[in-house]
Motif scaffolding. Sequence first.
Motif, PDB file in Angstrom:
ATOM      1  N   LEU A 378       0.833  -1.196   0.000  1.00  0.00           N
ATOM      2  CA  LEU A 378       0.000   0.000   0.000  1.00  0.00           C
ATOM      3  C   LEU A 378       0.873   1.254   0.000  1.00  0.00           C
ATOM      4  N   GLY A 379       1.917   1.264   0.829  1.00  0.00           N
ATOM      5  CA  GLY A 379       2.799   2.420   0.887  1.00  0.00           C
ATOM      6  C   GLY A 379       3.499   2.677  -0.425  1.00  0.00           C
ATOM      7  N   ALA A 380       3.996   1.618  -1.063  1.00  0.00           N
ATOM      8  CA  ALA A 380       4.655   1.777  -2.365  1.00  0.00           C
ATOM      9  C   ALA A 380       3.670   2.290  -3.400  1.00  0.00           C
ATOM     10  N   GLY A 381       2.423   1.778  -3.340  1.00  0.00           N
ATOM     11  CA  GLY A 381       1.413   2.239  -4.290  1.00  0.00           C
ATOM     12  C   GLY A 381       1.064   3.700  -4.100  1.00  0.00           C
ATOM     13  N   VAL A 382       0.954   4.140  -2.847  1.00  0.00           N
ATOM     14  CA  VAL A 382       0.614   5.537  -2.566  1.00  0.00           C
ATOM     15  C   VAL A 382       1.716   6.469  -3.058  1.00  0.00           C
ATOM     16  N   LEU A 383       2.966   6.151  -2.724  1.00  0.00           N
ATOM     17  CA  LEU A 383       4.082   7.001  -3.149  1.00  0.00           C
ATOM     18  C   LEU A 383       4.243   6.993  -4.669  1.00  0.00           C
ATOM     19  N   GLY A 384       4.063   5.827  -5.284  1.00  0.00           N
ATOM     20  CA  GLY A 384       4.132   5.759  -6.742  1.00  0.00           C
ATOM     21  C   GLY A 384       3.025   6.557  -7.395  1.00  0.00           C
ATOM     22  N   ALA A 385       1.822   6.517  -6.790  1.00  0.00           N
ATOM     23  CA  ALA A 385       0.698   7.282  -7.334  1.00  0.00           C
ATOM     24  C   ALA A 385       0.936   8.784  -7.202  1.00  0.00           C
TER      25      ALA A 385
END
Length: 450
Positions: A378-385
């Motif tokens: 989730l954290g990687a997805g948020v930062l990537g987004a």
Amino acid sequence: MRHPPRVSEDLRQLVHVGMGGAALVLRFARWWEAAVLAGVAIAVNAHVLPRLPGWSLYRDAGRGRRYLSGVTLYPLAILLLVLVLPERLDIVASAWAILAFGDGMATIVGRRVGGPRIPWNRAKSVSGTAAFLVFGGIGGVLLCLWCRPVILPPPYVWYSIAAPLLATVAAAAVETIPVRLDDNVSVPAIAAAVLWWASLISADSVAAFATMSTRLLLVTIGVNGAVSIAGYVAGMLTISGALAGEILGLIIVLTAGWRGWTLLLATFVMAVVTSQIGLRHKLRLGIAEGRGGRRGGGNAVANTGVAAAAAMLAALSYAPGPALVGFVAALAAAGSDTMASEIGKAWSGPTVLFPAFRRVPAGTSGAVSLVGTVAGLLGAGVLGAIAAGTRLIAWGALGPVVAGATIGAFAESALGATLEERGVLNNDILNLLNTAIAAAAAVLIAKSLN
């Protein structure tokens, strides 16, 4: 009763330095010939040297593990560099020289001269580190220039002089880290990495960047400095952490722009917020972040150093796109790793040691949990987004970024489970490797999809 031969530290270091002269052959040898020579050296050092009578090059701890002793790791490191960089034997030669002359003379001078010790590693002396910088720098430059004529196209002269000096500084810094990772591995690895990184820089891009960045310098120093000071006052950073954050933030805003700096800020906020989740529970178990959650200089460099290097390539090379993917992946890996670790410890669900999948207590190095893994994704997805939403990268690169961050996280867990407990690596080095692996994996995945 037969006694093992006595070890001679002076002889060890003289051989260590003298072997640097063999790097001269790289100007005349093809890569496979150099690989064969390195392979022969490995066999000789592992099977012939231990049988010689008289003084030994093997310390007592190394006699029972020939292939893991420094005597054998030395040529093994050179072999790996040749295989990884077959077209850039100038980089191999320079890294070899930094290992031979820098690391070797550091030991000789440190033992003979002594003097003040390095504050964070009392086993290292200031005189030894100075010798590393002087002899490693000179040797690295001379060997890089020596092999320059056989590289096609030949690198700029400025590269053959400046890059080895920069690599020597980086290798000398790594050599002072108080871990048990053998210098014969860490020194050539970091030296070659810096030399390779510098080889991607374009002189034209540097000139254009210098003109542009001068206008933004004062503003960025002020804004980034204010954030660093606020982080210290709020108890988020130590003094060293604030100073390192100021320097790294300055590099990122000048090279990746305000969008890159925004992502850096988001990563920092994610780390701080998640470290406070379940803090009382983590304190009760003794697995809370040290220094009350304050981030120090080492932590800042470990988590954002690779991202800063990638951001510099985005501004100073001809391939800004892949460099920005690596930049975002490195920050996503740092932020998501902290989020996974802190939330995983807060919930204290079942944790297993990766890759053995053996049940261990929460907070064990290399341990993973389902809750932590989901939080990391989730954290990687948020930062990537955030990066894609601000047009720092294309939306199509979001998948490679998340995949790269996940690969880096599991690689870090595997290394932590096997090497951190034995003191070979520490948490900062693991974080640095996590972000480096994540950046490389994301770039390779994105490239394969195009």
